[in-house]
Design a protein around this motif. Structure first.
Motif, PDB file in Angstrom:
ATOM      1  N   PRO A 149      -7.740   0.405  -5.314  1.00 51.35           N
ATOM      2  CA  PRO A 149      -6.441  -0.001  -5.305  1.00 51.35           C
ATOM      3  C   PRO A 149      -5.459   1.076  -4.399  1.00 51.35           C
ATOM      4  O   PRO A 149      -4.675   0.735  -3.651  1.00 51.35           O
ATOM      5  N   TYR A 150      -5.342   1.851  -5.342  1.00 46.13           N
ATOM      6  CA  TYR A 150      -4.327   3.212  -5.058  1.00 46.13           C
ATOM      7  C   TYR A 150      -4.645   3.602  -3.828  1.00 46.13           C
ATOM      8  O   TYR A 150      -3.634   4.103  -2.957  1.00 46.13           O
ATOM      9  N   ALA A 151      -5.709   3.560  -3.131  1.00 43.25           N
ATOM     10  CA  ALA A 151      -6.096   4.297  -2.147  1.00 43.25           C
ATOM     11  C   ALA A 151      -5.630   3.466  -1.162  1.00 43.25           C
ATOM     12  O   ALA A 151      -5.469   4.046   0.301  1.00 43.25           O
ATOM     13  N   LEU A 152      -5.858   2.149  -1.214  1.00 42.16           N
ATOM     14  CA  LEU A 152      -5.357   1.173   0.061  1.00 42.16           C
ATOM     15  C   LEU A 152      -4.052   1.466   0.837  1.00 42.16           C
ATOM     16  O   LEU A 152      -4.114   1.446   1.918  1.00 42.16           O
ATOM     17  N   GLY A 153      -2.858   1.677  -0.204  1.00 39.51           N
ATOM     18  CA  GLY A 153      -1.683   1.963   0.436  1.00 39.51           C
ATOM     19  C   GLY A 153      -1.668   3.278   1.366  1.00 39.51           C
ATOM     20  O   GLY A 153      -1.380   3.207   2.497  1.00 39.51           O
TER      21      GLY A 153
END
Length: 382
Positions: A149-153
């Motif tokens: 999820p942190y990589a999505l931004g």
């Protein structure tokens, strides 16, 4: 503050499991074309998040606190309640706006609060060393999974939504949840109940196999022989791991023997998933992908959670649930055959099958929710 009981903790996964099932049934009805302008993507996000976080994650956390600690303290209970507020907001928020400001904020908040809660759980753990090692490894996987999820931004910032890495960020999170944290926590609870104790070598093998199984997700985006080989090796290790436990489970009560059969079947299906023909089927056929995900969640995690409820599920409900689940899986795997056989739309056939599944979920969850059995106090003072 009133004493916290097991029933207080169980009420949330039971409610969210019921609501998630109903939302899934509404989705199935909408897929028949009976609802005009239905927001499929929004409702699907709500369904998947509620079943993942509101039901499975909640239920496993409850089992860990009740089986492997001396009681949930008031701070941990408040964190648990805060997670439920986040899930409730996500349930409504996804239906209204999909992935947008509110749902992003509360899904992130849920993740951060869960960090705090599982760290507190780690500090309170008591039990067999092998079981605790599995739980701790599951907690580590919970942190690792959030890299996705942190990589999505950043990927969105670089306008890489169409790249394979954006999809892999989602797959990374999902894999290290349902074949990471959830799987190891489930095994720890199962082994405690069946008095199975693992050696250090077995623990290393199972954790290594689960890490390497991520290559099955990589197959969705990349076609490389090494990915296929690693996926095959990890699947074989997982299956052999369960085969080694066959003798131990043969001495357990029938319920756990049957569940061991489910675990072994999941291992074998992973081996098939390492064969290019079958892996390509799942990649190119959405029905096959749904069949696999439902096999994991409805065919493995849900039965396990029902097994561990204080309220015992009636045999007739088990039989009905198994029938409807297997029927739905057959419809997903062979849609053209069954559509022709019954001279009906496959979407209507799936709706009927899932109606049976959700009816069974409703019976079990609402019965457990409104039971009047005595509950035991779980409160600790700090």
């Amino acid at each position: 503050m009133k004493p916290i009981t097991a029933k207080h903790l169980w009420s949330f996964p039971l409610i969210f499991g019921f609501l998630g099932g109903v939302i899934g049934l509404v989705l199935r009805y909408a897929f028949t074309g009976s609802i005009a302008n239905f927001p499929f993507k929004f409702v699907l996000h709500s369904h998947s998040h509620i079943m993942l976080l509101g039901f499975v994650f909640n239920a496993l956390i409850v089992l860990l606190f009740t089986r492997f600690t001396n009681g949930i303290n008031k701070t941990s209970y408040r964190l648990y309640l805060a997670l439920q507020v986040c899930v409730a907001i996500l349930l409504v928020g996804f239906i209204i706006q999909g992935y947008a400001l509110i749902t992003i904020i509360f899904s992130t908040l849920h993740l951060w609060i869960s960090y705090w809660l599982v760290i507190r759980l780690w500090k309170q753990l008591v039990g067999k060393k092998s079981d605790l090692t599995l739980i701790k490894a599951g907690i580590i996987f919970h942190f690792i999974s959030s890299i996705g999820p942190y990589a999505l931004g950043p990927l969105m910032g670089m306008k890489m939504q169409a790249s394979p890495w954006y999809q892999q960020a989602i797959f990374f999170y999902l894999h290290f949840q349902y074949f990471g944290s959830f799987f190891l926590w489930m095994l720890a609870i199962l082994f405690q109940r069946t008095t199975v104790e693992l050696s250090k070598k077995q623990i290393i093998l199972i954790i290594s196999a689960l890490v390497l199984l991520y290559t099955h997700s990589l197959k969705y985006s990349f076609n490389h022989l090494a990915i296929q080989i690693i996926g095959g090796i990890s699947s074989i290790i997982l299956t052999l791991f369960f085969l080694k436990l066959k003798k131990s489970f043969s001495k357990q009560k029938l319920t756990y023997q049957l569940f061991f059969g489910i675990l072994l079947f999941i291992g074998i299906m992973n081996c098939f998933g390492s064969i290019p023909y079958f892996s390509n089927l799942v990649i190119t056929n959405r029905f096959m992908l749904i069949a696999w995900l439902h096999l994991l969640f409805l065919g493995m995690y849900l039965p396990f959670i029902w097994m561990e409820l204080e309220t015992k599920t009636h045999t007739s409900t088990w039989i009905a649930y198994t029938f409807f689940l297997l029927t739905s899986e057959a419809f997903l795997v062979f849609p053209a055959f069954f559509s022709e056989l019954f001279s009906a739309s496959i979407m209507w056939l799936l709706f009927i099958a899932y109606f049976g599944v959700v009816l069974c979920i409703s019976i079990v969850h609402l019965t457990a929710l409104f039971q009047k059995n005595e509950t035991y106090e779980l409160t600790r003072t700090r």
